[in-house]
Design an enzyme around this catalytic site. Structure first.
Site, PDB file in Angstrom:
ATOM      1  N   ASP A   6       0.863  -1.178   0.000  1.00 29.98           N
ATOM      2  CA  ASP A   6       0.000   0.000   0.000  1.00 29.98           C
ATOM      3  C   ASP A   6       0.903   1.234   0.000  1.00 29.98           C
ATOM      4  O   ASP A   6       1.614   1.488   0.966  1.00 29.98           O
ATOM      5  CB  ASP A   6      -0.892  -0.028   1.253  1.00 29.98           C
ATOM      6  CG  ASP A   6      -1.873   1.125   1.287  1.00 29.98           C
ATOM      7  OD1 ASP A   6      -1.929   1.900   0.307  1.00 29.98           O
ATOM      8  OD2 ASP A   6      -2.588   1.260   2.299  1.00 29.98           O
ATOM      9  N   GLU A 102      -2.303   0.220  -4.655  1.00 31.24           N
ATOM     10  CA  GLU A 102      -2.236  -1.013  -3.863  1.00 31.24           C
ATOM     11  C   GLU A 102      -2.129  -2.222  -4.793  1.00 31.24           C
ATOM     12  O   GLU A 102      -2.723  -2.236  -5.870  1.00 31.24           O
ATOM     13  CB  GLU A 102      -3.510  -1.203  -3.028  1.00 31.24           C
ATOM     14  CG  GLU A 102      -3.668  -0.260  -1.868  1.00 31.24           C
ATOM     15  CD  GLU A 102      -4.995  -0.503  -1.169  1.00 31.24           C
ATOM     16  OE1 GLU A 102      -4.994  -1.045  -0.058  1.00 31.24           O
ATOM     17  OE2 GLU A 102      -6.034  -0.162  -1.752  1.00 31.24           O
TER      18      GLU A 102
END
Lengths: 222, 84
Positions: A6, A102
């Site tokens: 992330d 992500e």
């Protein structure tokens, strides 16, 4: 094992990487700063002022007038995202982009590495270092035995965190939390889940914590 | 603060090992020496690919330049020349 990478404050961090004078300063990415709109992304330096993505720009300017307001450039962020995916593909062919900032990396088919939490966390550390060295960006990485655990672990320590959980430690950390802490559970689903595991007399807004844990456990096991 | 522009600029460019790099450019009557290319990206416009460069000047100034091979031409799209 699965990794969820992330990128930390991705849009704002790309602008800081491209424009050195923005580094270490509160940066707010938005539409045209001279018009009304909302905050698209806020750098970590802007967050202590209370600025969050989705907030009206006028409110952000009131909270953090000294921030640098930068008009966002989606094409630039997509291009950087593709470069990062290329880097991830050097680690494993099993990469699943989850959003522009992500991606899941499935290490289960790697020969010799990534099969234990420790080994996967080591790969995560190397990757995090490389993302910083090559792109000048920060990433938080969750390591887990499945995608749910990896995804939720990635949010535990930010920015530039690495969190690894097996199923046992995942239960220890997340089950005591509100069911809404679970990935994919919003306010409405949370109410449904709480109702499912509560006796009719307890189906009010004030449910005992035990029921919430049960709802978390039930949701995580599905 | 950042200012958006769409100013045609003359750019001295180096082509090395199959890649291109802006060296200096003339903008608003002055020559800006590119100290560092801090980022590159591309945007497709029909069949053309526009190539963008984030560059840093000799001081703390920062710019975004766009190269369009159809011209060929360069445009300065964004500039940050100091606080305020």
């Amino acid at each position: 094992m699965i990794l969820l990478v992330d990128m930390d404050a991705f849009f704002a961090s790309v602008e800081q990487a491209h424009h050195p004078h923005l580094r270490g300063k509160p940066v707010i990415v938005c539409g045209d700063p001279s018009r009304r709109g909302v905050v698209t992304a806020a750098s970590y330096e802007a967050r202590p002022f209370g600025v969050r993505a989705g907030m009206p720009l006028a409110e952000a300017k009131r909270l953090c007038p000294s921030a640098e307001y930068v008009e966002g450039n989606p094409r630039k962020y997509v291009e950087k995202s593709l470069e990062l995916l290329e880097m991830f593909l050097e680690i494993t062919p099993d990469v699943e982009p989850f959003s522009v900032d992500e991606a899941f990396l499935d290490l289960r088919r790697l020969p010799g590495r990534g099969q234990t939490l420790e080994s996967a966390a080591e790969i995560a550390r190397e990757l995090q270092q490389r993302i910083g060295d090559v792109h000048g960006l920060g990433a938080s990485i969750g390591v887990g035995t499945n995608k749910l655990i990896a995804k939720m672990a990635s949010g535990v320590k930010k920015p530039r965190g690495i969190t690894a959980h097996g199923e046992e430690s995942f239960r220890g950390v997340f089950w005591p939390q509100d069911v809404q802490a679970l990935w994919g559970v919003g306010p409405k689903m949370s109410e449904h889940l709480k109702a499912l595991v509560s006796p009719p007399w307890a189906r009010s807004r004030r449910l005992p914590g035990r029921s919430w844990s049960s709802a978390s456990a039930w949701w995580a096991s599905t | 603060m950042f200012e958006s522009h769409n100013d045609p600029v003359d750019v001295l460019t180096a082509f090395v090992d199959g890649s291109m790099r802006p060296i200096r450019f003339r903008w608003q009557g002055r020559v800006v020496r590119v100290r560092r290319v801090t980022g590159q990206w591309a945007r497709r416009e029909g069949q053309a690919v526009l190539r963008y460069f984030a560059v840093q000047g000799a001081r703390d100034d920062s710019y975004e330049l766009c190269y369009d091979a159809r011209g060929p031409s360069w445009v300065l799209s964004r500039a940050w020349t100091g606080p305020g």
